[in-house]
Scaffold this active site. Sequence first.
Site, PDB file in Angstrom:
ATOM      1  N   THR A 130      35.662  42.044  47.131  1.00 35.11           N
ATOM      2  CA  THR A 130      36.037  43.053  46.137  1.00 35.11           C
ATOM      3  C   THR A 130      36.495  44.359  46.787  1.00 35.11           C
ATOM      4  OG1 THR A 130      35.059  44.477  44.430  1.00 35.11           O
ATOM      5  CG2 THR A 130      33.553  43.627  46.057  1.00 35.11           C
ATOM      6  N   ASP A 131      37.280  45.130  46.029  1.00 37.08           N
ATOM      7  CA  ASP A 131      37.681  46.459  46.525  1.00 37.08           C
ATOM      8  C   ASP A 131      36.514  47.449  46.472  1.00 37.08           C
ATOM      9  OD1 ASP A 131      37.524  46.760  43.755  1.00 37.08           O
ATOM     10  OD2 ASP A 131      39.522  47.634  43.528  1.00 37.08           O
ATOM     11  N   GLU A 132      35.427  47.080  45.761  1.00 36.99           N
ATOM     12  CA  GLU A 132      34.300  48.022  45.634  1.00 36.99           C
ATOM     13  C   GLU A 132      33.611  48.288  46.967  1.00 36.99           C
ATOM     14  OE1 GLU A 132      31.731  47.770  42.316  1.00 36.99           O
ATOM     15  OE2 GLU A 132      33.306  47.082  40.974  1.00 36.99           O
ATOM     16  N   TYR A 155      25.505  46.134  44.113  1.00 41.12           N
ATOM     17  CA  TYR A 155      26.481  45.019  44.117  1.00 41.12           C
ATOM     18  C   TYR A 155      27.470  45.190  45.267  1.00 41.12           C
ATOM     19  CZ  TYR A 155      30.894  42.695  43.007  1.00 41.12           C
ATOM     20  OH  TYR A 155      32.076  41.977  43.099  1.00 41.12           O
ATOM     21  N   LYS A 159      28.092  42.820  48.647  1.00 49.07           N
ATOM     22  CA  LYS A 159      29.377  42.184  48.985  1.00 49.07           C
ATOM     23  C   LYS A 159      29.864  42.662  50.351  1.00 49.07           C
ATOM     24  CE  LYS A 159      31.653  39.814  46.758  1.00 49.07           C
ATOM     25  NZ  LYS A 159      31.680  38.319  46.608  1.00 49.07           N
TER      26      LYS A 159
HETATM   27  P1  NAD Z   1      31.160  35.488  37.689  1.00 45.72           P
HETATM   28  O1  NAD Z   1      29.898  36.263  37.605  1.00 45.72           O
HETATM   29  O2  NAD Z   1      31.960  35.256  36.459  1.00 45.72           O
HETATM   30  O3  NAD Z   1      30.850  34.033  38.307  1.00 45.72           O
HETATM   31  C1  NAD Z   1      29.987  33.836  39.376  1.00 45.72           C
HETATM   32  C2  NAD Z   1      29.745  32.332  39.510  1.00 45.72           C
HETATM   33  O4  NAD Z   1      28.896  32.122  40.644  1.00 45.72           O
HETATM   34  C3  NAD Z   1      29.033  31.712  38.311  1.00 45.72           C
HETATM   35  O5  NAD Z   1      29.633  30.478  37.983  1.00 45.72           O
HETATM   36  C4  NAD Z   1      27.611  31.504  38.802  1.00 45.72           C
HETATM   37  O6  NAD Z   1      26.945  30.418  38.170  1.00 45.72           O
HETATM   38  C5  NAD Z   1      27.854  31.231  40.274  1.00 45.72           C
HETATM   39  N1  NAD Z   1      26.688  31.528  41.099  1.00 45.72           N
HETATM   40  C6  NAD Z   1      25.920  32.664  41.079  1.00 45.72           C
HETATM   41  N2  NAD Z   1      24.936  32.561  41.971  1.00 45.72           N
HETATM   42  C7  NAD Z   1      25.077  31.360  42.597  1.00 45.72           C
HETATM   43  C8  NAD Z   1      24.377  30.708  43.640  1.00 45.72           C
HETATM   44  N3  NAD Z   1      23.310  31.262  44.215  1.00 45.72           N
HETATM   45  N4  NAD Z   1      24.814  29.497  44.049  1.00 45.72           N
HETATM   46  C9  NAD Z   1      25.894  28.910  43.447  1.00 45.72           C
HETATM   47  N5  NAD Z   1      26.588  29.487  42.469  1.00 45.72           N
HETATM   48  C10 NAD Z   1      26.184  30.700  42.033  1.00 45.72           C
HETATM   49  O7  NAD Z   1      32.019  36.202  38.799  1.00 45.72           O
HETATM   50  P2  NAD Z   1      33.605  36.422  38.885  1.00 45.72           P
HETATM   51  O8  NAD Z   1      33.967  37.631  38.132  1.00 45.72           O
HETATM   52  O9  NAD Z   1      34.295  35.146  38.617  1.00 45.72           O
HETATM   53  O10 NAD Z   1      33.739  36.779  40.445  1.00 45.72           O
HETATM   54  C11 NAD Z   1      33.838  35.744  41.406  1.00 45.72           C
HETATM   55  C12 NAD Z   1      33.862  36.357  42.790  1.00 45.72           C
HETATM   56  O11 NAD Z   1      34.958  37.248  42.897  1.00 45.72           O
HETATM   57  C13 NAD Z   1      32.609  37.172  43.117  1.00 45.72           C
HETATM   58  O12 NAD Z   1      32.258  36.922  44.441  1.00 45.72           O
HETATM   59  C14 NAD Z   1      33.055  38.615  42.934  1.00 45.72           C
HETATM   60  O13 NAD Z   1      32.348  39.462  43.802  1.00 45.72           O
HETATM   61  C15 NAD Z   1      34.523  38.531  43.311  1.00 45.72           C
HETATM   62  N6  NAD Z   1      35.401  39.514  42.658  1.00 45.72           N
HETATM   63  C16 NAD Z   1      35.377  39.648  41.295  1.00 45.72           C
HETATM   64  C17 NAD Z   1      36.269  40.539  40.684  1.00 45.72           C
HETATM   65  C18 NAD Z   1      36.307  40.716  39.177  1.00 45.72           C
HETATM   66  O14 NAD Z   1      37.006  41.604  38.690  1.00 45.72           O
HETATM   67  N7  NAD Z   1      35.618  39.900  38.395  1.00 45.72           N
HETATM   68  C19 NAD Z   1      37.166  41.277  41.463  1.00 45.72           C
HETATM   69  C20 NAD Z   1      37.139  41.115  42.858  1.00 45.72           C
HETATM   70  C21 NAD Z   1      36.266  40.208  43.435  1.00 45.72           C
HETATM   71  O1  DAU Z   2      36.846  46.233  41.384  1.00 48.65           O
HETATM   72  C1  DAU Z   2      36.435  44.897  41.398  1.00 48.65           C
HETATM   73  C2  DAU Z   2      35.159  44.732  40.620  1.00 48.65           C
HETATM   74  O2  DAU Z   2      35.504  44.863  39.243  1.00 48.65           O
HETATM   75  C3  DAU Z   2      34.466  43.403  40.861  1.00 48.65           C
HETATM   76  O3  DAU Z   2      34.062  43.327  42.206  1.00 48.65           O
HETATM   77  C4  DAU Z   2      33.250  43.243  39.943  1.00 48.65           C
HETATM   78  O4  DAU Z   2      32.688  41.947  40.111  1.00 48.65           O
HETATM   79  C5  DAU Z   2      33.716  43.406  38.513  1.00 48.65           C
HETATM   80  O5  DAU Z   2      32.611  43.337  37.645  1.00 48.65           O
HETATM   81  C6  DAU Z   2      34.453  44.726  38.320  1.00 48.65           C
HETATM   82  O6  DAU Z   2      33.533  45.841  38.471  1.00 48.65           O
HETATM   83  P1  DAU Z   2      33.588  47.131  37.501  1.00 48.65           P
HETATM   84  O7  DAU Z   2      32.280  47.781  37.532  1.00 48.65           O
HETATM   85  O8  DAU Z   2      34.793  47.954  37.802  1.00 48.65           O
HETATM   86  O9  DAU Z   2      33.876  46.375  36.105  1.00 48.65           O
HETATM   87  P2  DAU Z   2      33.260  46.577  34.634  1.00 48.65           P
HETATM   88  O10 DAU Z   2      34.063  45.698  33.728  1.00 48.65           O
HETATM   89  O11 DAU Z   2      31.789  46.433  34.612  1.00 48.65           O
HETATM   90  O12 DAU Z   2      33.611  48.097  34.324  1.00 48.65           O
HETATM   91  C7  DAU Z   2      34.937  48.560  34.362  1.00 48.65           C
HETATM   92  C8  DAU Z   2      34.917  50.050  34.047  1.00 48.65           C
HETATM   93  O13 DAU Z   2      34.539  50.230  32.672  1.00 48.65           O
HETATM   94  C9  DAU Z   2      33.904  50.827  34.851  1.00 48.65           C
HETATM   95  O14 DAU Z   2      34.453  52.122  35.153  1.00 48.65           O
HETATM   96  C10 DAU Z   2      32.704  50.981  33.924  1.00 48.65           C
HETATM   97  C11 DAU Z   2      33.352  51.019  32.540  1.00 48.65           C
HETATM   98  N1  DAU Z   2      32.554  50.430  31.438  1.00 48.65           N
HETATM   99  C12 DAU Z   2      32.067  49.179  31.586  1.00 48.65           C
HETATM  100  C13 DAU Z   2      31.324  48.582  30.592  1.00 48.65           C
HETATM  101  C14 DAU Z   2      30.753  47.193  30.770  1.00 48.65           C
HETATM  102  C15 DAU Z   2      32.378  51.134  30.248  1.00 48.65           C
HETATM  103  O15 DAU Z   2      32.873  52.263  30.100  1.00 48.65           O
HETATM  104  N2  DAU Z   2      31.660  50.540  29.254  1.00 48.65           N
HETATM  105  C16 DAU Z   2      31.103  49.301  29.376  1.00 48.65           C
HETATM  106  O16 DAU Z   2      30.429  48.843  28.422  1.00 48.65           O
END
Ligand code: NAD
Ligand code: DAU
Length: 351
Positions: A130-132, A155, A159
């Site tokens: 992630t970019d975080e 988180y 990562k």
């Molecule tokens: P998600 O939470 O939707 O899915 C996570 C998956 O991992 C689920 O299917 C869960 O059952 C599985 N999992 C959790 N713990 C596990 C374990 N111990 N063993 C096996 N499986 C397990 O997450 P996502 O949003 O699809 O993100 C996927 C990956 O991409 C993550 O590593 C996250 O850090 C990264 N990422 C997410 C975003 C985003 O915006 N969602 C952006 C950048 C990177």
């Molecule tokens: O940048 C990549 C990341 O993006 C991933 O690594 C994470 O897995 C993914 O969850 C996401 O993280 P964020 O914290 O940016 O996403 P989230 O959807 O939780 O929140 C997006 C923005 O919206 C953040 O500034 C917080 C705000 N927010 C979020 C929720 C859930 C609100 O204002 N209200 C809300 O109820």
Amino acid sequence: MQTILVTGGLGFIGSNFIRLLIDDFSDYQVINLDAVTYAGNPENLKDLENDSRYTFAHGDIGDRKLIDELLEKERPDFIVNFAAESHVDRSITGPAAFIETNIVGTFTELEAFRAYCAAGNKCRFLQVSTDEVYGSLGAEGYFTEETPYSPNSPYAASKASADHLVRAYHHTYKLDTLITNCSNNYGPYQFPEKLIPLMISNALEGRDLPVYGDGKNVRDWLYVEDHCRALELVLRAANSGETYNIGGHNEMENIELVRLLCRSLDRRLGPLPDGRSRQELITFVGDRQGHDQRYAIDAEKIKKDLDWEPQTDLAKGMEMTIDWYLDNQEWLNQVRDGSYRKYYQEMYNKR
Ligand code: NAD
Ligand code: DAU
């Protein structure tokens, strides 16, 4: 045929990635290992259950014996690790699970990968990150692959730790590893704890739309299919040991994004039963602790090296996403079960 072991493939991005591999490519055999946590949903890939190129294995990336057995049996050419606890808010209220899966779990997977390679198998490992990990930006500038890691939430720190391990395994053991750092994804099958599906879901029910702080935090949004295409390309074409930033140049303040969603829903469905626009549901609530102000990705390197660019702009991607949630309200109702309602109450009642 090449075999890919995907870990965490029942979640949002993993399930979109697997569907892309099966639908748009003919030469991948996919094994999906997932622990089926609250975020892992078998419904996400139900349509692939009988596909001869897809196999599901239930288990934890922290289970070394299971991973050893899976590698021995399936002999993958690639491993792609999506498995993680992924929600920042949950990492603030309960960080332990993030340490367990994101750090210890990835370490265990890397150890199994190391033994598999030491036994003479050729395999590459892609860590989906992630970019975080880079922390927070001010009004100007972008994250590049050279930006120092400076994670702010549990988180992000978990990562970042995993990324460091992956990097070290390349450097020390000369293993074929890759890391990608992507911005915020959106699209079908995203669990409604994250901003976009949570707002769509609440707006459909006429509930408050809880915007944290002043709503001026900026995220850089990428349509999930664009991310998945980038991952396939990196896996296939990147040089060993590389890291790539992936993002869409779609920066927007949260409040603007929520207003955009409301306008689109009002246009499609008409106003709420009492005649109000859904924008009137917007409620400013207490801020996230340590809330990062702005993320923005410089994706020049992946464009230059691998000719990748996002294909979906925010306006189009948002319409496709809203279409999907409107067409899949049954899916949404199923995932908002009793445990989701409990989570929601605990997370939002005290804000
Ligand atoms: P998600 O939470 O939707 O899915 C996570 C998956 O991992 C689920 O299917 C869960 O059952 C599985 N999992 C959790 N713990 C596990 C374990 N111990 N063993 C096996 N499986 C397990 O997450 P996502 O949003 O699809 O993100 C996927 C990956 O991409 C993550 O590593 C996250 O850090 C990264 N990422 C997410 C975003 C985003 O915006 N969602 C952006 C950048 C990177
Ligand atoms: O940048 C990549 C990341 O993006 C991933 O690594 C994470 O897995 C993914 O969850 C996401 O993280 P964020 O914290 O940016 O996403 P989230 O959807 O939780 O929140 C997006 C923005 O919206 C953040 O500034 C917080 C705000 N927010 C979020 C929720 C859930 C609100 O204002 N209200 C809300 O109820």
